[in-house]
Design a protein around this motif. Sequence first.
Motif, PDB file in Angstrom:
ATOM      1  N   PRO A  55       0.840  -1.196   0.000  1.00 22.30           N
ATOM      2  CA  PRO A  55       0.000   0.000   0.000  1.00 22.30           C
ATOM      3  C   PRO A  55       0.875   1.245   0.000  1.00 22.30           C
ATOM      4  N   LEU A  56       0.262   2.373  -0.251  1.00 27.69           N
ATOM      5  CA  LEU A  56       0.912   3.646   0.020  1.00 27.69           C
ATOM      6  C   LEU A  56       0.575   4.035   1.458  1.00 27.69           C
ATOM      7  N   VAL A  57       1.345   4.954   1.986  1.00 26.97           N
ATOM      8  CA  VAL A  57       1.065   5.444   3.339  1.00 26.97           C
ATOM      9  C   VAL A  57       1.074   6.972   3.296  1.00 26.97           C
ATOM     10  N   LEU A  58       0.050   7.563   3.905  1.00 30.64           N
ATOM     11  CA  LEU A  58      -0.033   9.021   4.004  1.00 30.64           C
ATOM     12  C   LEU A  58       0.780   9.456   5.216  1.00 30.64           C
ATOM     13  N   VAL A  59       1.843  10.222   4.964  1.00 33.29           N
ATOM     14  CA  VAL A  59       2.717  10.666   6.046  1.00 33.29           C
ATOM     15  C   VAL A  59       2.723  12.190   6.128  1.00 33.29           C
ATOM     16  N   VAL A  60       3.005  12.679   7.320  1.00 32.13           N
ATOM     17  CA  VAL A  60       3.182  14.116   7.529  1.00 32.13           C
ATOM     18  C   VAL A  60       4.496  14.327   8.271  1.00 32.13           C
ATOM     19  N   HIS A  61       5.069  15.500   8.095  1.00 29.29           N
ATOM     20  CA  HIS A  61       6.276  15.873   8.823  1.00 29.29           C
ATOM     21  C   HIS A  61       5.914  16.115  10.289  1.00 29.29           C
ATOM     22  N   PRO A  62       6.817  15.804  11.229  1.00 27.30           N
ATOM     23  CA  PRO A  62       6.515  16.009  12.651  1.00 27.30           C
ATOM     24  C   PRO A  62       6.136  17.441  13.020  1.00 27.30           C
ATOM     25  N   SER A  63       6.501  18.408  12.198  1.00 25.61           N
ATOM     26  CA  SER A  63       6.128  19.800  12.484  1.00 25.61           C
ATOM     27  C   SER A  63       4.642  20.043  12.293  1.00 25.61           C
ATOM     28  N   VAL A  64       3.960  19.131  11.611  1.00 27.12           N
ATOM     29  CA  VAL A  64       2.499  19.228  11.456  1.00 27.12           C
ATOM     30  C   VAL A  64       1.878  18.644  12.729  1.00 27.12           C
ATOM     31  N   PRO A  65       1.201  19.451  13.525  1.00 25.49           N
ATOM     32  CA  PRO A  65       0.747  19.010  14.849  1.00 25.49           C
ATOM     33  C   PRO A  65      -0.566  18.216  14.818  1.00 25.49           C
ATOM     34  N   VAL A  66      -0.606  17.173  14.001  1.00 25.98           N
ATOM     35  CA  VAL A  66      -1.794  16.309  13.953  1.00 25.98           C
ATOM     36  C   VAL A  66      -1.333  14.856  14.010  1.00 25.98           C
ATOM     37  N   ASP A  67      -2.120  14.042  14.686  1.00 23.15           N
ATOM     38  CA  ASP A  67      -1.825  12.616  14.787  1.00 23.15           C
ATOM     39  C   ASP A  67      -2.943  11.753  14.221  1.00 23.15           C
ATOM     40  N   ARG A  68      -4.037  12.406  13.813  1.00 27.27           N
ATOM     41  CA  ARG A  68      -5.184  11.689  13.255  1.00 27.27           C
ATOM     42  C   ARG A  68      -5.578  12.323  11.931  1.00 27.27           C
TER      43      ARG A  68
END
Length: 330
Positions: free
Chosen positions: A131-144
């Motif tokens: 699968p692909l995975v949707l990732v964000v940089h840690p500077s983006v303050p969201v976990d959901r």
Amino acid sequence: MTPRPSTALRRLGQWLMPLLALGGAMPLAAQTWPSRPVTLVVGTPAGGAVDVYARTLGDQLARQTGGTFVVENRAGANGNLSAEQVRKAAPDGHTLWISTQAMFTINPSAYPSLPWKPSDFKPIAKGVESPLVLVVHPSVPVDRLADLGPWLKAHADKAAYASFSPGTPSHFLGFQFSERLKVPMVHIPYKGSAPQITDLLGGQVPLGFTQLQSALPHVQSGKLKALAVTSAQRSRFLPQVPTLAELGHGDLNTTVWFGLMAPAGTPPAVTDAIMAAAVKAQADPGYKGKLEAQGFDVPTESGAAFEKTIAAETARWAQVVKATGFKAND
């Protein structure tokens, strides 16, 4: 005068020998493949996920056959340059294409003047899938995932997503997700998963759909945060990460694959030999273990079954390409 039996038999043997040699030529060609170095042409830069698969496969096939397998990276035009190189090569099994789902099932719809067509190739085996995975940089303050839309709306100047190439599932999923969140996001395309991951790690782009195996070590180390995977079930590599389906976006499910292709004119006996070698490789525990350790799943799909998968996915992505109005540059 009637020839003596020994003379008649000798003449019969002289007449049959060329026919016997001709009749055995194709099986011999298959048995002796490879008879010289085999080039595995990869349409992405070195260091990315496709390159890793190709080199692992080449090493395994070399051990199995005793032959030499060389990986050649021919990046550009979303794999079309690599496809052209293999299409023009002698169809003898010594130049093979490491294609991807995007190259083989999306490019025919995305490129108005594609220089090759799917029928130019004989699908051998689906080598790996994930699968692909949707990732964000840690500077983006969201976990959901539910919190991503509100954050993007509040930070419109940072609303952008990275893809590993235009005209790929990474691109189209980002586009569809942008529409679903009702947040215009700038598309930042890259030439392969390696440079995409580099800029995601550096925070130049806040988020993107990435190859799981490329993102996995960085998710595990905390350098990237994973919000969702695109498979129907959770990935055994990221069991704590929910699927898009769990989060209400099941219609966006997809997996990507890399596979082995031969030029369409390759003799059947040779393609059969290549397929047998590929299937044997995929059944080898050591080979499977190496790929699985890098975040790949190793399927057992080849020949007609692989062709059926390709046909279904080509139809799906043709609808997406049409809906988005995307047209790739030549």
